[in-house]
Design an enzyme around this catalytic site. Sequence first.
Site, mmCIF file in Angstrom:
data_model
loop_
_atom_site.group_PDB
_atom_site.id
_atom_site.type_symbol
_atom_site.label_atom_id
_atom_site.label_comp_id
_atom_site.label_asym_id
_atom_site.label_seq_id
_atom_site.Cartn_x
_atom_site.Cartn_y
_atom_site.Cartn_z
ATOM 1 N N SER A 151 6.757 -0.345 4.574
ATOM 2 C CA SER A 151 6.089 0.181 3.373
ATOM 3 C C SER A 151 5.650 -0.886 2.386
ATOM 4 O O SER A 151 5.438 -0.605 1.217
ATOM 5 C CB SER A 151 7.000 1.188 2.674
ATOM 6 O OG SER A 151 8.320 0.708 2.527
ATOM 7 N N ILE A 166 -0.636 2.269 4.702
ATOM 8 C CA ILE A 166 -0.238 3.668 4.592
ATOM 9 C C ILE A 166 1.190 3.785 4.074
ATOM 10 O O ILE A 166 1.492 4.627 3.213
ATOM 11 C CB ILE A 166 -0.387 4.377 5.950
ATOM 12 C CG1 ILE A 166 -1.869 4.480 6.342
ATOM 13 C CG2 ILE A 166 0.240 5.771 5.909
ATOM 14 C CD1 ILE A 166 -2.102 5.023 7.745
ATOM 15 N N GLY A 167 2.087 2.950 4.566
ATOM 16 C CA GLY A 167 3.477 3.021 4.125
ATOM 17 C C GLY A 167 3.621 2.762 2.643
ATOM 18 O O GLY A 167 4.413 3.432 1.954
ATOM 19 N N SER A 219 -0.681 9.830 14.842
ATOM 20 C CA SER A 219 -2.087 9.429 14.769
ATOM 21 C C SER A 219 -2.943 10.414 15.552
ATOM 22 O O SER A 219 -2.453 11.077 16.475
ATOM 23 C CB SER A 219 -2.253 8.025 15.363
ATOM 24 O OG SER A 219 -3.614 7.709 15.578
ATOM 25 N N TYR A 247 -1.233 2.244 22.575
ATOM 26 C CA TYR A 247 -0.981 2.783 21.234
ATOM 27 C C TYR A 247 -0.991 4.310 21.265
ATOM 28 O O TYR A 247 -0.082 4.969 20.752
ATOM 29 C CB TYR A 247 -2.041 2.265 20.271
ATOM 30 C CG TYR A 247 -1.977 2.906 18.898
ATOM 31 C CD1 TYR A 247 -0.974 2.575 17.998
ATOM 32 C CD2 TYR A 247 -2.943 3.844 18.493
ATOM 33 C CE1 TYR A 247 -0.926 3.161 16.743
ATOM 34 C CE2 TYR A 247 -2.898 4.421 17.238
ATOM 35 C CZ TYR A 247 -1.889 4.076 16.363
ATOM 36 O OH TYR A 247 -1.833 4.663 15.123
#
Length: 265
Positions: A15, A19-20, A142, A155
């Site tokens: 984070s 995004i985190g 995702s 991924y």
Amino acid sequence: MALDLTGKTAFVSGSTQGIGFAIAKRLAEAGARVGINGRSAHKVEAAILILAKDGLPEELLIGAPGDVTTDEGLTEALGAVGEVDILVNNLGIFGAQPALEIPDADWQRFWEVNVLSAVRLIRATLPKMMARGWGRVVNIASDSAVVIPAEMIHYGATKSALLAVSRGFAKEAAGSGVTVNSVLAGPTLTAGIEDLVYQLVDSSKSWAEAQREFMQEHRAQSLLHRLIEPEEIGNMVAYLASPLASATTGGALRVDGGYVDSILP
């Protein structure tokens, strides 16, 4: 709707940026104490400084450095935070690579970071949440979990696995007052996505041109026709972490800009 997380403690893996970072900020804005996590103590301190300058109370920002892909790092990071009410498994890596050229070592590395780190953190925190009768686990998946990208199937495979992990642990927590969900994030404007975009389009183009070409040629299914802002992911996570989402569990909720061509969530 008031998203009040006062008195709750959250831990967000990975984070210090992207995004985190946006998720951690949104949770702190809602009143939660938030463990800011990254492998580097320096990056953790820098992220906390930025959040404090943005007006967030410093007492809500907990430095929780540690590599959560290792037992030692995980113990160190969680030890800095204490009892966790809200776990957000955001840590993840991605990158473009021809499918037939991905070596075993890369498959293994993506699995360790994108899947097993989440499993380990859930194992370490879920039992106490269940014993207390309240808790939230949110795994950041995702759109690639559903629409496997040809340029990074390793991924996509790990994110598909994370959906299964989320559903499975939601069943483990059934009836306990703890919810477990995943969020399908679409193409999001982060430093990492900039690297990916320039892997796939002409690196001599301006960022605006490169982003437009990337969306047109590689993410044409997006109904937004733009990259998602990290804060838009943070808003969904804050809702799922709140008491308002008490009846939502075992779900895969989309913040994908309509990229996944489905009428179901």
